[in-house]
Design a protein around this motif. Structure first.
Motif, PDB file in Angstrom:
ATOM      1  N   ASP A 135       0.878  -1.175   0.000  1.00 54.59           N
ATOM      2  CA  ASP A 135       0.000   0.000   0.000  1.00 54.59           C
ATOM      3  C   ASP A 135       0.916   1.225   0.000  1.00 54.59           C
ATOM      4  O   ASP A 135       1.314   1.717   1.043  1.00 54.59           O
ATOM      5  CB  ASP A 135      -0.914  -0.007   1.227  1.00 54.59           C
ATOM      6  CG  ASP A 135      -1.944   1.126   1.178  1.00 54.59           C
ATOM      7  OD1 ASP A 135      -2.008   1.825   0.133  1.00 54.59           O
ATOM      8  OD2 ASP A 135      -2.682   1.301   2.167  1.00 54.59           O
ATOM      9  N   ASP A 136       1.284   1.693  -1.219  1.00 52.17           N
ATOM     10  CA  ASP A 136       2.245   2.781  -1.337  1.00 52.17           C
ATOM     11  C   ASP A 136       1.883   3.662  -2.521  1.00 52.17           C
ATOM     12  O   ASP A 136       0.735   3.650  -2.988  1.00 52.17           O
ATOM     13  CB  ASP A 136       3.665   2.228  -1.469  1.00 52.17           C
ATOM     14  CG  ASP A 136       3.793   1.210  -2.604  1.00 52.17           C
ATOM     15  OD1 ASP A 136       2.977   1.272  -3.558  1.00 52.17           O
ATOM     16  OD2 ASP A 136       4.706   0.365  -2.549  1.00 52.17           O
ATOM     17  N   ASP A 137       2.837   4.434  -3.021  1.00 51.62           N
ATOM     18  CA  ASP A 137       2.585   5.352  -4.134  1.00 51.62           C
ATOM     19  C   ASP A 137       2.127   4.622  -5.391  1.00 51.62           C
ATOM     20  O   ASP A 137       1.500   5.226  -6.271  1.00 51.62           O
ATOM     21  CB  ASP A 137       3.848   6.163  -4.451  1.00 51.62           C
ATOM     22  CG  ASP A 137       4.201   7.132  -3.343  1.00 51.62           C
ATOM     23  OD1 ASP A 137       3.300   7.427  -2.521  1.00 51.62           O
ATOM     24  OD2 ASP A 137       5.345   7.598  -3.290  1.00 51.62           O
ATOM     25  N   PHE A 138       2.472   3.343  -5.490  1.00 52.36           N
ATOM     26  CA  PHE A 138       2.109   2.572  -6.677  1.00 52.36           C
ATOM     27  C   PHE A 138       0.741   1.893  -6.528  1.00 52.36           C
ATOM     28  O   PHE A 138       0.296   1.204  -7.437  1.00 52.36           O
ATOM     29  CB  PHE A 138       3.180   1.517  -6.958  1.00 52.36           C
ATOM     30  CG  PHE A 138       4.525   2.108  -7.277  1.00 52.36           C
ATOM     31  CD1 PHE A 138       4.805   2.604  -8.545  1.00 52.36           C
ATOM     32  CD2 PHE A 138       5.507   2.195  -6.306  1.00 52.36           C
ATOM     33  CE1 PHE A 138       6.041   3.161  -8.836  1.00 52.36           C
ATOM     34  CE2 PHE A 138       6.748   2.748  -6.592  1.00 52.36           C
ATOM     35  CZ  PHE A 138       7.008   3.238  -7.860  1.00 52.36           C
ATOM     36  N   GLY A 139       0.074   2.096  -5.375  1.00 52.93           N
ATOM     37  CA  GLY A 139      -1.249   1.526  -5.170  1.00 52.93           C
ATOM     38  C   GLY A 139      -1.258   0.423  -4.133  1.00 52.93           C
ATOM     39  O   GLY A 139      -0.231   0.047  -3.578  1.00 52.93           O
ATOM     40  N   ARG A 140      -2.453  -0.123  -3.878  1.00 51.10           N
ATOM     41  CA  ARG A 140      -2.638  -1.211  -2.921  1.00 51.10           C
ATOM     42  C   ARG A 140      -2.729  -2.521  -3.689  1.00 51.10           C
ATOM     43  O   ARG A 140      -3.444  -2.622  -4.679  1.00 51.10           O
ATOM     44  CB  ARG A 140      -3.896  -1.000  -2.089  1.00 51.10           C
ATOM     45  CG  ARG A 140      -4.185  -2.115  -1.088  1.00 51.10           C
ATOM     46  CD  ARG A 140      -5.430  -1.824  -0.281  1.00 51.10           C
ATOM     47  NE  ARG A 140      -5.258  -0.623   0.548  1.00 51.10           N
ATOM     48  CZ  ARG A 140      -6.229  -0.113   1.296  1.00 51.10           C
ATOM     49  NH1 ARG A 140      -7.425  -0.673   1.291  1.00 51.10           N
ATOM     50  NH2 ARG A 140      -5.991   0.959   2.022  1.00 51.10           N
ATOM     51  N   ALA A 141      -1.991  -3.519  -3.230  1.00 50.29           N
ATOM     52  CA  ALA A 141      -1.982  -4.789  -3.966  1.00 50.29           C
ATOM     53  C   ALA A 141      -1.447  -5.907  -3.083  1.00 50.29           C
ATOM     54  O   ALA A 141      -0.742  -5.672  -2.099  1.00 50.29           O
ATOM     55  CB  ALA A 141      -1.123  -4.675  -5.221  1.00 50.29           C
ATOM     56  N   THR A 142      -1.838  -7.113  -3.432  1.00 47.75           N
ATOM     57  CA  THR A 142      -1.259  -8.328  -2.855  1.00 47.75           C
ATOM     58  C   THR A 142      -0.422  -8.981  -3.944  1.00 47.75           C
ATOM     59  O   THR A 142      -0.918  -9.279  -5.026  1.00 47.75           O
ATOM     60  CB  THR A 142      -2.349  -9.293  -2.379  1.00 47.75           C
ATOM     61  OG1 THR A 142      -3.147  -8.652  -1.367  1.00 47.75           O
ATOM     62  CG2 THR A 142      -1.725 -10.561  -1.805  1.00 47.75           C
ATOM     63  N   LEU A 143       0.866  -9.188  -3.655  1.00 47.78           N
ATOM     64  CA  LEU A 143       1.791  -9.668  -4.664  1.00 47.78           C
ATOM     65  C   LEU A 143       2.437 -10.983  -4.250  1.00 47.78           C
ATOM     66  O   LEU A 143       2.648 -11.241  -3.066  1.00 47.78           O
ATOM     67  CB  LEU A 143       2.905  -8.635  -4.895  1.00 47.78           C
ATOM     68  CG  LEU A 143       2.456  -7.210  -5.260  1.00 47.78           C
ATOM     69  CD1 LEU A 143       3.671  -6.292  -5.284  1.00 47.78           C
ATOM     70  CD2 LEU A 143       1.744  -7.190  -6.598  1.00 47.78           C
ATOM     71  N   ILE A 144       2.713 -11.798  -5.241  1.00 47.87           N
ATOM     72  CA  ILE A 144       3.539 -12.977  -5.057  1.00 47.87           C
ATOM     73  C   ILE A 144       4.897 -12.661  -5.667  1.00 47.87           C
ATOM     74  O   ILE A 144       4.990 -12.385  -6.863  1.00 47.87           O
ATOM     75  CB  ILE A 144       2.919 -14.217  -5.714  1.00 47.87           C
ATOM     76  CG1 ILE A 144       1.512 -14.469  -5.178  1.00 47.87           C
ATOM     77  CG2 ILE A 144       3.805 -15.434  -5.503  1.00 47.87           C
ATOM     78  CD1 ILE A 144       1.463 -14.728  -3.679  1.00 47.87           C
ATOM     79  N   GLU A 145       5.959 -12.664  -4.845  1.00 45.93           N
ATOM     80  CA  GLU A 145       7.262 -12.197  -5.284  1.00 45.93           C
ATOM     81  C   GLU A 145       8.341 -13.251  -5.067  1.00 45.93           C
ATOM     82  O   GLU A 145       8.178 -14.164  -4.252  1.00 45.93           O
ATOM     83  CB  GLU A 145       7.664 -10.929  -4.510  1.00 45.93           C
ATOM     84  CG  GLU A 145       6.741  -9.748  -4.695  1.00 45.93           C
ATOM     85  CD  GLU A 145       7.222  -8.538  -3.916  1.00 45.93           C
ATOM     86  OE1 GLU A 145       8.021  -8.720  -2.956  1.00 45.93           O
ATOM     87  OE2 GLU A 145       6.822  -7.418  -4.257  1.00 45.93           O
ATOM     88  N   THR A 146       9.439 -13.089  -5.789  1.00 44.43           N
ATOM     89  CA  THR A 146      10.614 -13.883  -5.489  1.00 44.43           C
ATOM     90  C   THR A 146      11.194 -13.417  -4.153  1.00 44.43           C
ATOM     91  O   THR A 146      11.080 -12.258  -3.784  1.00 44.43           O
ATOM     92  CB  THR A 146      11.679 -13.735  -6.581  1.00 44.43           C
ATOM     93  OG1 THR A 146      11.952 -12.338  -6.778  1.00 44.43           O
ATOM     94  CG2 THR A 146      11.216 -14.354  -7.894  1.00 44.43           C
TER      95      THR A 146
END
Length: 240
Positions: free
Chosen positions: A194-205
């Motif tokens: 939840d930052d300048d790039f928006g709110r999201a749930t991500l699956i990351e390396t």
């Protein structure tokens, strides 16, 4: 911290004065070659002077050169003039320079880089192997080490077309990994944003920032231990 090429810098006078501070005879010789404009005559026309910098301060430096003090020889390229200022020793900063040397070697399709030194037990810490004793240009014996450059490494460049680059306010080295086990299962981390790039749930390396004095291999093993609780073995490298 970041590694820059002296010849790409618009502050060469500043970095030349920093090199001059070195309390080592070879540092003075490098200063002389650069200040007199004879560096390429001695080292080869495609050679580079790599500077590990922290703001305006020079931490460590080396050359990535076609020629070094072992002459004549067909061995090339060489990592030479390796020097870390006394107040910064003990943090394995040479490893950061060696990573840049490896990156350049990979880009050029080079499989081995050579080092001429009288040190014993230093370059072994960075995966170098003793090759032979050879005579330098003064007729004195020098120990020659070889650094094997991984051939399974992929060099790529990425560009973000969704968020165009505007400026950089700091540099941060990142190590991330695609993790899998012997049964073919892959492991990632779930991140809430939840930052300048928006709110999201991500699956990351999995992975994170490389700490000062830490090489990429040590950094990724530490990060994966912290995030996944896993002891890992690096089997391939993707360099950006």
């Amino acid at each position: 911290m970041r590694v820059i090429n002296y010849f790409d810098s618009d502050r060469q006078s500043h970095w030349l004065n920093e090199i001059k501070r070195g309390d080592w005879g070879a540092a003075g010789f490098l200063y002389e070659l650069l200040s007199k404009g004879t560096f390429f005559d001695a080292a080869g026309e495609n050679s580079k002077v790599l500077l590990l910098t922290d703001g305006d301060e020079l931490i460590s430096f080396c050359t990535y050169a076609e020629k070094d003090d072992i002459q004549p020889t067909e061995l090339t390229p060489w990592m030479g003039f390796v020097y870390t200022f006394p107040e910064h020793r003990g943090h394995h900063y040479v490893g950061l320079l060696m990573e840049e040397v490896e990156r350049l070697a990979i880009k050029e399709g080079v499989s081995e880089v050579y080092i001429s030194t009288n040190h014993i037990g230093l370059y072994e810490k960075y995966g170098c192997e003793f090759k032979a004793e050879m005579h330098d240009m003064n007729g004195e014996l020098s120990r020659v080490y070889v650094k094997k450059v991984p051939t399974n490494e992929l060099l790529i460049e990425l560009q973000d077309t969704e968020w165009p680059f505007e400026y950089t306010d700091h540099d941060r080295r990142i190590a991330r990994a695609i993790v899998f086990d012997e049964e073919g299962y892959f492991y990632f981390v779930r991140a809430e944003r939840d930052d300048d790039f928006g709110r999201a749930t991500l699956i990351e390396t999995s992975g994170g920032g490389v700490e000062a004095g830490e090489d990429m291999d040590s950094a990724i093993k530490r990060e994966l231990k912290e995030e996944l609780g896993a002891e890992v073995r690096v089997v391939a490298i993707i360099t950006i």
